[in-house]
Scaffold this motif. Structure first.
Motif, PDB file in Angstrom:
ATOM      1  N   VAL A 181       0.834  -1.206   0.000  1.00  0.00           N
ATOM      2  CA  VAL A 181       0.000   0.000   0.000  1.00  0.00           C
ATOM      3  C   VAL A 181       0.867   1.254   0.000  1.00  0.00           C
ATOM      4  O   VAL A 181       0.545   2.247  -0.668  1.00  0.00           O
ATOM      5  CB  VAL A 181      -0.944   0.008   1.221  1.00  0.00           C
ATOM      6  N   ASN A 182       1.992   1.225   0.714  1.00  0.00           N
ATOM      7  CA  ASN A 182       2.871   2.388   0.826  1.00  0.00           C
ATOM      8  C   ASN A 182       3.902   2.491  -0.296  1.00  0.00           C
ATOM      9  O   ASN A 182       4.739   3.391  -0.288  1.00  0.00           O
ATOM     10  CB  ASN A 182       3.607   2.355   2.172  1.00  0.00           C
ATOM     11  N   SER A 183       3.848   1.579  -1.248  1.00  0.00           N
ATOM     12  CA  SER A 183       4.797   1.576  -2.364  1.00  0.00           C
ATOM     13  C   SER A 183       4.427   2.655  -3.389  1.00  0.00           C
ATOM     14  O   SER A 183       3.363   3.274  -3.292  1.00  0.00           O
ATOM     15  CB  SER A 183       4.792   0.198  -3.036  1.00  0.00           C
ATOM     16  N   PRO A 184       5.284   2.878  -4.391  1.00  0.00           N
ATOM     17  CA  PRO A 184       4.968   3.872  -5.427  1.00  0.00           C
ATOM     18  C   PRO A 184       3.814   3.469  -6.341  1.00  0.00           C
ATOM     19  O   PRO A 184       3.341   4.282  -7.132  1.00  0.00           O
ATOM     20  CB  PRO A 184       6.275   3.964  -6.233  1.00  0.00           C
ATOM     21  N   TYR A 185       3.337   2.233  -6.250  1.00  0.00           N
ATOM     22  CA  TYR A 185       2.276   1.783  -7.140  1.00  0.00           C
ATOM     23  C   TYR A 185       0.951   2.488  -6.849  1.00  0.00           C
ATOM     24  O   TYR A 185       0.599   2.686  -5.682  1.00  0.00           O
ATOM     25  CB  TYR A 185       2.055   0.272  -7.007  1.00  0.00           C
ATOM     26  N   PRO A 186       0.192   2.832  -7.887  1.00  0.00           N
ATOM     27  CA  PRO A 186      -1.185   3.285  -7.675  1.00  0.00           C
ATOM     28  C   PRO A 186      -1.983   2.122  -7.083  1.00  0.00           C
ATOM     29  O   PRO A 186      -1.952   1.010  -7.621  1.00  0.00           O
ATOM     30  CB  PRO A 186      -1.663   3.617  -9.095  1.00  0.00           C
ATOM     31  N   VAL A 187      -2.698   2.373  -5.982  1.00  0.00           N
ATOM     32  CA  VAL A 187      -3.411   1.303  -5.284  1.00  0.00           C
ATOM     33  C   VAL A 187      -4.853   1.710  -5.011  1.00  0.00           C
ATOM     34  O   VAL A 187      -5.126   2.829  -4.586  1.00  0.00           O
ATOM     35  CB  VAL A 187      -2.718   0.945  -3.951  1.00  0.00           C
ATOM     36  N   VAL A 188      -5.768   0.770  -5.250  1.00  0.00           N
ATOM     37  CA  VAL A 188      -7.171   0.938  -4.864  1.00  0.00           C
ATOM     38  C   VAL A 188      -7.540  -0.247  -3.979  1.00  0.00           C
ATOM     39  O   VAL A 188      -7.183  -1.395  -4.275  1.00  0.00           O
ATOM     40  CB  VAL A 188      -8.094   0.994  -6.091  1.00  0.00           C
ATOM     41  N   THR A 189      -8.243   0.020  -2.885  1.00  0.00           N
ATOM     42  CA  THR A 189      -8.637  -1.027  -1.942  1.00  0.00           C
ATOM     43  C   THR A 189     -10.160  -1.095  -1.826  1.00  0.00           C
ATOM     44  O   THR A 189     -10.865  -0.157  -2.199  1.00  0.00           O
ATOM     45  CB  THR A 189      -8.055  -0.775  -0.543  1.00  0.00           C
TER      46      THR A 189
END
Length: 340
Positions: free
Chosen positions: A139-147
């Protein structure tokens, strides 16, 4: 896992040339630099300092995390509908999906390492233990994330209105004449918290007290566990007249527990669920529940993630709250005598 030497061999250059190209040095020609970056992507090279894998261009591939730590399984209707809707919407935008796993061949890797290896454009977390270190890292990585159903400052969250849904359900049960209402809630999370607040506020606004023993922690989508908890509630000196289950699957277990003790639903004990899955409306009597729009959850998640991938500077990391619908089934008895 590929190394700089592997890239150098593939491109027929020295390791120092590969290092310079991957680190942006300008004394390497643009054409050769792109060739090396492309080779790094193809070989699945991961920088030793843990940075994101080199990307020469978008892969149009989204990683989907559906943790196998949970026993829900992809056949679970709630998650299956979300995933199907997400995939359909993502496909319309030109994206494919790949499930994030721990194993790559014989090598075991973290979720984030897998994402780097696959070079995903973004990540959709459908079901996971958000207290787990690897999930937090992702979640804290540079990746765009949707939960789904989990609020985070580093991701876009797609949520149903759990507060309003539970408040509507509780108010309906109260309007049917029930005062002694027990709630078997799921494990503590933001979803559970908001539902508990909705339950407490509806009871408080109607001047009703909640005995401590009427609030029981159960397990989401675990009918066996909730069956036993329902039996315990019915053995209390003053049992509830209605039991709210954490979800529809759990409600089926509650109903089984009631029947095994020789009672009938809703003649003797009323039951309500949450989610609105199709099986809950196929049984007799139909389950009183709150329907979450799983198709909308999935499509909205895809819409938001694609937007975050393609337009990160104009897409905010906010929570998207979707409305719910109360389904008045036949498992909540209308009590005429309010003293019941």
């Amino acid at each position: 896992m590929a190394t700089i030497k592997d890239i150098a061999k593939k491109c027929r250059v020295s390791t120092s040339t590969v290092s310079k190209a991957l680190n942006g040095y300008r004394d390497i020609g643009a054409e050769k630099r792109e060739e090396i970056k492309k080779a790094a992507v193809e070989l699945g090279y991961l920088p030793p300092d843990g940075r994101r894998a080199i990307k020469s261009k978008k892969t149009y591939n989204i990683g989907v995390l559906f943790s196998t730590l949970f026993d829900y399984g992809l056949r679970n209707e709630y998650f299956a509908h979300i995933l199907a809707s997400f995939k359909e919407k993502a496909a319309l935008k030109g994206y494919d999906i790949t499930f994030i796993e721990h194993n790559m061949g014989k090598r075991r890797m973290s979720y984030l390492e897998h994402c780097r290896y696959r070079n995903f454009d973004g990540v959709f977390i459908v079901c996971a233990d958000f207290a787990q270190t690897q999930v937090i890292e992702l979640v804290n990585s540079p990746y765009p994330v949707v939960t789904v159903d989990q609020v985070s400052n580093e991701a876009i969250s797609i949520l149903s209105d759990n507060y309003d849904g539970m408040k509507q359900l509780t108010q309906y049960i109260i309007d049917c004449g029930h005062k002694r209402i027990a709630y078997i809630h799921g494990n503590i999370s933001s979803v559970t918290h908001n539902r508990l607040v909705g339950f407490h506020n509806a009871m408080k606004e109607n001047g009703l007290t909640i005995p401590e023993e009427y609030l029981v922690e159960g397990i989401y989508r675990n009918s066996e566990a909730c069956e036993e908890l329902a039996k315990d509630l019915l053995k209390l000196p003053v049992p509830p007249t209605c039991i709210i289950a954490p979800d529809d699957y759990a409600a089926l277990g509650v109903m089984n527990g009631i029947r095994k003790l020789g009672f009938k639903v809703p003649e003797d004990i009323s039951v309500a669920g949450y989610d609105g899955i199709s099986v809950s409306q196929a049984i007799e009597p139909r389950l009183t529940t709150v329907k979450q729009d799983t198709d909308k959850i999935g499509s909205e998640a895809a819409k938001q993630l694609v937007s975050l991938i393609e337009s990160p500077m104009t897409t905010s990391l906010d929570s998207v709250c979707l409305g719910v619908e109360l389904i008045e089934g036949g498992t909540v008895k209308k009590i005429i005598d309010w003293k019941a």
